[in-house]
Design an enzyme around this catalytic site. Structure first.
Site, mmCIF file in Angstrom:
data_model
loop_
_atom_site.group_PDB
_atom_site.id
_atom_site.type_symbol
_atom_site.label_atom_id
_atom_site.label_comp_id
_atom_site.label_asym_id
_atom_site.label_seq_id
_atom_site.Cartn_x
_atom_site.Cartn_y
_atom_site.Cartn_z
ATOM 1 N N GLY A 136 0.447 -1.268 -0.344
ATOM 2 C CA GLY A 136 0.077 -0.265 0.033
ATOM 3 C C GLY A 136 1.051 1.635 -0.186
ATOM 4 N N ASN A 137 0.277 2.807 0.705
ATOM 5 C CA ASN A 137 0.844 3.743 0.734
ATOM 6 C C ASN A 137 0.185 4.206 1.314
ATOM 7 O OD1 ASN A 137 -1.388 5.692 -0.964
ATOM 8 N ND2 ASN A 137 -0.472 4.132 -2.148
ATOM 9 N N HIS A 138 1.072 5.229 1.645
ATOM 10 C CA HIS A 138 0.283 6.567 2.975
ATOM 11 C C HIS A 138 0.143 7.360 2.351
ATOM 12 C CE1 HIS A 138 3.765 5.683 5.091
ATOM 13 N NE2 HIS A 138 4.416 5.361 4.874
#
Ligand code: CTP
Length: 403
Positions: free
Chosen positions: A212-214
């Site tokens: 995923g990412n932030h």
């Protein structure tokens, strides 16, 4: 969330028996998320107490230019009250108060505030049936409407006199619904459908892990709220985030992966007028998703990734009437890369944020953007809250739609 959420409502109460309904009216406004202040004519305090209204509105209630009981009395500033209000509602509006409003009489705080208010003014009359249809009263209604004030008509039914006819104050829920509908009617994006993507996407590796990412989703959610506040109907397709929104004009479609987001975006794209793709979509995903948990074995683990579909580019390839807006998050050669994406993905606008700018990008409450259009007009904005950035983006979109 109602269109009144966060709006300042000034309620002016004049002396009619229907004033007892204003306690409910204040509650309905508060429930809609509005801030409420109350100003009363002195005589209206015989029908409903300031204590009830101040308790419900959580604000002091004023009925005179200064508080006589208070030896350190401060002047109650009608100009400030008038300017504070986004909307001023006089309810119940008696024949006496309406006549004074129509003729510029200014012998109490409510009337002085009315003359100071620059915002839209609504009035909800309440009086006996014969008073309601008297030519003097109907000409007052017309005069106030000629000032741009908006009348919320009285309803028919049994009146305090025992007579039956038109003159009852509209029910509190109906008054609020009337104002909401009236505001919506005049909003610039009324009747427009807007698709928005927000947040990250999660690409599964196995049943318990993902890449995923932030992205917090905050920018996309702020755009959704700002667009809804301009009257648009929103389809908000969001990856997993902690953001919450409750608004009658926002339909939230939760998704997980880039493929889910692609499918949802394509399901709705045909019918929308505007699509704003602010999601941080994973560019790659694991080529294989293990059906069982990947066990810890060797010192290293190599994953093979494959490209996801570019949702924005795929919409650019099929767009017809839609205004298509993309985002570009860059670290270097910002303008050049953003212009390249605008052209390659067939966009109308691109919103560029650079990670080199402090306070821009993921997880912050602020953003600093540059908006570029397909005619190479470039607008660089200051660092602002994401809510303010959303308003800037929508103002460019609204101009484009009206061009
Ligand atoms: N985007 C998308 N689908 C993808 C990847 C990106 O819809 N699979 C959209 C984003 O929502 C954003 C825009 O494309 O509106 C730009 O995303 P960005 O990651 O900056 O650009 P990429 O085209 O992925 O290029 P790169 O990562 O190489 O900069």
């Amino acid at each position: 969330m109602s269109i009144l959420s966060g709006k300042n409502i000034l309620l002016g109460i004049s002396a009619g028996i229907a004033a007892y309904k204003t306690a409910t009216l204040v509650r309905v406004f508060i429930k809609a998320g509005a801030n409420v202040k109350v100003v009363m004519t002195p005589a209206s305090k015989d029908f409903v107490t300031p204590l009830t209204l101040s308790t419900l509105s959580k604000n002091p209630v004023h009925s005179s230019f200064y508080n006589e009981d208070d030896e350190n009395a401060e002047w109650n500033n009608h100009v400030e009250l008038g300017l504070w209000a986004d909307y001023f509602l006089v309810a119940p509006a008696t024949a006496n108060t309406l006549s004074k409003m129509a003729n510029g009489t200014c012998d109490n705080l409510l009337l002085a505030t009315y003359l100071s208010a620059k915002c839209p003014v609504y009035f909800a009359p309440a009086m006996d049936l014969d008073m309601y249809i008297h030519p003097s009263t109907t000409s007052t209604f017309s005069k106030l409407e000629s000032f741009g004030n908006i009348m919320i008509p009285a309803t028919s039914g049994e009146l305090a006199s025992g007579l039956v006819g038109q003159g009852r104050l509209a029910e509190p829920e109906d008054i609020v619904a009337f104002i909401e509908a009236d505001i919506l009617k005049s909003l610039p994006l009324k009747g427009k459908q807007v698709l928005i993507t927000a947040g990250p996407t999660y690409e599964a590796l196995d049943p318990v892990r993902f890449i995923g990412n932030h992205s917090s989703g905050k920018m996309g959610f702020e755009i959704a709220k700002a667009a809804a506040n301009l009257g648009a109907e929103i389809i908000l397709i969001t990856g997993p985030t902690h953001q919450k929104v409750k608004h009658s004009l926002i339909q939230v479609i939760p998704v997980f992966s880039a493929q889910d987001m692609y499918d949802a975006a394509h399901q709705f794209f045909n019918t929308v007028d505007v699509a704003i793709l602010s999601a941080a979509v994973a560019d790659y995903r694991p080529k294989e998703i293990s059906t069982s948990k990947i066990k810890k074995k060797g010192e290293t683990l190599t994953l093979e990734l494959e490209k996801t579909k570019d949702i924005l580019a795929s919409l650019g390839a099929i767009k017809t009437k839609q205004l298509l807006v993309g985002f570009a998050l860059e670290t270097d050669n910002e303008l050049e890369y953003a212009k390249g994406k605008l052209k390659k993905k067939n966009l109308d606008l691109i919103v560029l944020n650079s990670l080199r700018d402090k306070g821009a990008g993921f997880k912050t409450d602020t953003n600093k953007v540059t908006i570029i259009d397909n005619k190479n007009n470039i607008n660089a904005y200051q660092l602002k809250s994401k809510a303010e950035v959303a308003i800037d983006i929508l103002s460019v979109i609204t101009q484009k739609l009206n061009a």
